[in-house]
Design an enzyme around this catalytic site. Structure first.
Site, PDB file in Angstrom:
ATOM      1  N   GLY A   1       3.995 -19.926   2.468  1.00 32.47           N
ATOM      2  CA  GLY A   1       5.521 -19.101   2.090  1.00 32.47           C
ATOM      3  C   GLY A   1       4.362 -17.254   1.848  1.00 32.47           C
ATOM      4  O   GLY A   1       6.283 -16.763   1.514  1.00 32.47           O
TER       5      GLY A   1
ATOM      6  N   CYS B   1       0.763  -1.744   0.484  1.00 33.85           N
ATOM      7  CA  CYS B   1      -0.019  -0.051   0.129  1.00 33.85           C
ATOM      8  C   CYS B   1       1.204   1.238   0.124  1.00 33.85           C
ATOM      9  O   CYS B   1       0.583   2.370  -0.943  1.00 33.85           O
ATOM     10  CB  CYS B   1      -1.043   0.197   1.438  1.00 33.85           C
ATOM     11  SG  CYS B   1      -2.691  -1.332   0.909  1.00 33.85           S
TER      12      CYS B   1
ATOM     13  N   HIS C   1      -5.893  -2.744  -1.722  1.00 30.81           N
ATOM     14  CA  HIS C   1      -5.980  -4.195  -0.661  1.00 30.81           C
ATOM     15  C   HIS C   1      -6.669  -4.759  -0.222  1.00 30.81           C
ATOM     16  O   HIS C   1      -7.540  -4.842   0.370  1.00 30.81           O
ATOM     17  CB  HIS C   1      -5.262  -3.320   0.398  1.00 30.81           C
ATOM     18  CG  HIS C   1      -4.339  -4.179   1.733  1.00 30.81           C
ATOM     19  ND1 HIS C   1      -3.146  -4.370   1.898  1.00 30.81           N
ATOM     20  CD2 HIS C   1      -5.344  -5.259   2.393  1.00 30.81           C
ATOM     21  CE1 HIS C   1      -2.899  -5.772   2.549  1.00 30.81           C
ATOM     22  NE2 HIS C   1      -4.488  -6.153   2.732  1.00 30.81           N
TER      23      HIS C   1
ATOM     24  N   HIS D   1       3.603 -12.897  -8.292  1.00 30.87           N
ATOM     25  CA  HIS D   1       4.881 -12.791  -9.163  1.00 30.87           C
ATOM     26  C   HIS D   1       5.717 -13.941 -10.304  1.00 30.87           C
ATOM     27  O   HIS D   1       4.788 -14.549 -10.879  1.00 30.87           O
ATOM     28  CB  HIS D   1       6.183 -13.928  -8.229  1.00 30.87           C
ATOM     29  CG  HIS D   1       6.291 -13.709  -7.500  1.00 30.87           C
ATOM     30  ND1 HIS D   1       7.056 -13.212  -6.331  1.00 30.87           N
ATOM     31  CD2 HIS D   1       5.400 -13.902  -6.081  1.00 30.87           C
ATOM     32  CE1 HIS D   1       7.068 -13.169  -5.248  1.00 30.87           C
ATOM     33  NE2 HIS D   1       6.152 -13.968  -4.458  1.00 30.87           N
TER      34      HIS D   1
ATOM     35  N   ASN E   1       1.580 -16.406  -4.145  1.00 31.43           N
ATOM     36  CA  ASN E   1       1.330 -17.578  -2.322  1.00 31.43           C
ATOM     37  C   ASN E   1       0.189 -17.062  -1.285  1.00 31.43           C
ATOM     38  O   ASN E   1       0.350 -16.326  -1.158  1.00 31.43           O
ATOM     39  CB  ASN E   1       2.999 -16.727  -1.329  1.00 31.43           C
ATOM     40  CG  ASN E   1       4.661 -17.791  -2.774  1.00 31.43           C
ATOM     41  OD1 ASN E   1       4.436 -18.576  -3.278  1.00 31.43           O
ATOM     42  ND2 ASN E   1       5.329 -16.206  -2.616  1.00 31.43           N
TER      43      ASN E   1
ATOM     44  N   HIS F   1      -0.467 -10.305  -4.065  1.00 31.91           N
ATOM     45  CA  HIS F   1       0.376  -9.926  -6.057  1.00 31.91           C
ATOM     46  C   HIS F   1       0.990 -11.284  -6.211  1.00 31.91           C
ATOM     47  O   HIS F   1       0.846 -12.514  -5.598  1.00 31.91           O
ATOM     48  CB  HIS F   1       1.572  -9.932  -4.819  1.00 31.91           C
ATOM     49  CG  HIS F   1       2.760 -10.531  -4.127  1.00 31.91           C
ATOM     50  ND1 HIS F   1       2.527  -9.977  -2.692  1.00 31.91           N
ATOM     51  CD2 HIS F   1       3.748 -10.997  -4.218  1.00 31.91           C
ATOM     52  CE1 HIS F   1       3.156 -11.306  -1.719  1.00 31.91           C
ATOM     53  NE2 HIS F   1       4.161 -11.720  -2.531  1.00 31.91           N
TER      54      HIS F   1
HETATM   55  P1  5GP Z   1       6.648 -13.274  -1.086  1.00 31.45           P
HETATM   56  O1  5GP Z   1       7.008 -13.821  -0.443  1.00 31.45           O
HETATM   57  O2  5GP Z   1       5.249 -12.703   0.360  1.00 31.45           O
HETATM   58  O3  5GP Z   1       5.592 -13.652  -2.257  1.00 31.45           O
HETATM   59  O4  5GP Z   1       6.667 -12.099  -1.395  1.00 31.45           O
HETATM   60  C1  5GP Z   1       7.202 -10.409  -1.628  1.00 31.45           C
HETATM   61  C2  5GP Z   1       8.077 -10.111  -2.393  1.00 31.45           C
HETATM   62  O5  5GP Z   1       8.253  -9.004  -1.938  1.00 31.45           O
HETATM   63  C3  5GP Z   1       9.467 -10.429  -2.187  1.00 31.45           C
HETATM   64  O6  5GP Z   1       9.750 -11.195  -3.173  1.00 31.45           O
HETATM   65  C4  5GP Z   1      10.711  -9.525  -1.904  1.00 31.45           C
HETATM   66  O7  5GP Z   1      11.435  -9.596  -2.722  1.00 31.45           O
HETATM   67  C5  5GP Z   1       9.639  -8.324  -2.144  1.00 31.45           C
HETATM   68  N1  5GP Z   1       9.606  -7.352  -1.326  1.00 31.45           N
HETATM   69  C6  5GP Z   1       9.540  -6.669  -0.603  1.00 31.45           C
HETATM   70  N2  5GP Z   1       9.249  -5.686   0.291  1.00 31.45           N
HETATM   71  C7  5GP Z   1       9.564  -5.212  -1.731  1.00 31.45           C
HETATM   72  C8  5GP Z   1       9.827  -3.732  -1.603  1.00 31.45           C
HETATM   73  O8  5GP Z   1       9.726  -2.935  -0.463  1.00 31.45           O
HETATM   74  N3  5GP Z   1       9.678  -3.828  -2.786  1.00 31.45           N
HETATM   75  C9  5GP Z   1      10.115  -4.421  -3.699  1.00 31.45           C
HETATM   76  N4  5GP Z   1       9.531  -4.032  -5.369  1.00 31.45           N
HETATM   77  N5  5GP Z   1       9.718  -5.510  -2.858  1.00 31.45           N
HETATM   78  C10 5GP Z   1       9.374  -5.649  -2.084  1.00 31.45           C
HETATM   79 ZN    ZN Z   2      -1.326  -3.161   1.156  1.00 32.16          ZN
END
Ligand code: 5GP
Ligand code: ZN
Length: 114
Positions: free
Chosen positions: A88, A5, A44, A97, A82, A95
């Site tokens: 995880g 956010c 969100h 990936h 995820n 989000h």
């Molecule tokens: P999750 O493990 O929740 O699926 O993925 C979170 C992702 O967010 C991770 O790949 C991590 O590298 C990325 N991430 C975390 N904080 C930031 C940030 O402040 N900026 C960006 N661009 N990516 C972030």
């Molecule tokens: Zn959020």
């Protein structure tokens, strides 16, 4: 407010790939593959598990546009979301990936960091 956010409202800078009124695509801060982009809804939602299907319809179209912009569609790419503790998930704002730019393997586990 969650970190994504804060990215949406500009408090935390990001490297934007594509944006419209509802969605944002930006580079992952810690890329797991040559191309590693995150796609989020600006509103969100904690995870895929709670997002309204109507939002996902728009997100699907947006993700396809991002893949086009990144020239990933011919060679292919991986899309991951995820969900929760066992999934995880670290950042609790929905989000996806987008992983590509190289062969990313048949399974996810050896490419995604802990
Ligand atoms: P999750 O493990 O929740 O699926 O993925 C979170 C992702 O967010 C991770 O790949 C991590 O590298 C990325 N991430 C975390 N904080 C930031 C940030 O402040 N900026 C960006 N661009 N990516 C972030
Ligand atoms: Zn959020």
């Amino acid at each position: 407010m969650c970190i994504f956010c804060k990215i949406v409202n500009g408090e935390i800078p990001n490297k934007t790939i594509l944006e419209d009124e509802k969605f944002l695509a930006f580079e992952d801060i810690s890329p797991a593959t040559k191309v590693h982009v995150l796609v989020i809804p600006k509103d969100h939602y904690t995870s895929f598990d709670v997002v309204p299907p109507k939002i996902m319809a728009g997100m699907t179209e947006f993700i396809q546009k991002v893949a086009s912009k990144l020239n990933l569609r011919e060679d292919g790419y991986r899309l991951i979301t995820n969900i929760g503790e066992h999934g995880g998930q670290v950042v609790h704002h929905l989000h996806f990936h987008i992983l590509g730019g190289e062969y990313v393997g048949r399974l996810v586990g050896d490419k995604i960091k802990e």
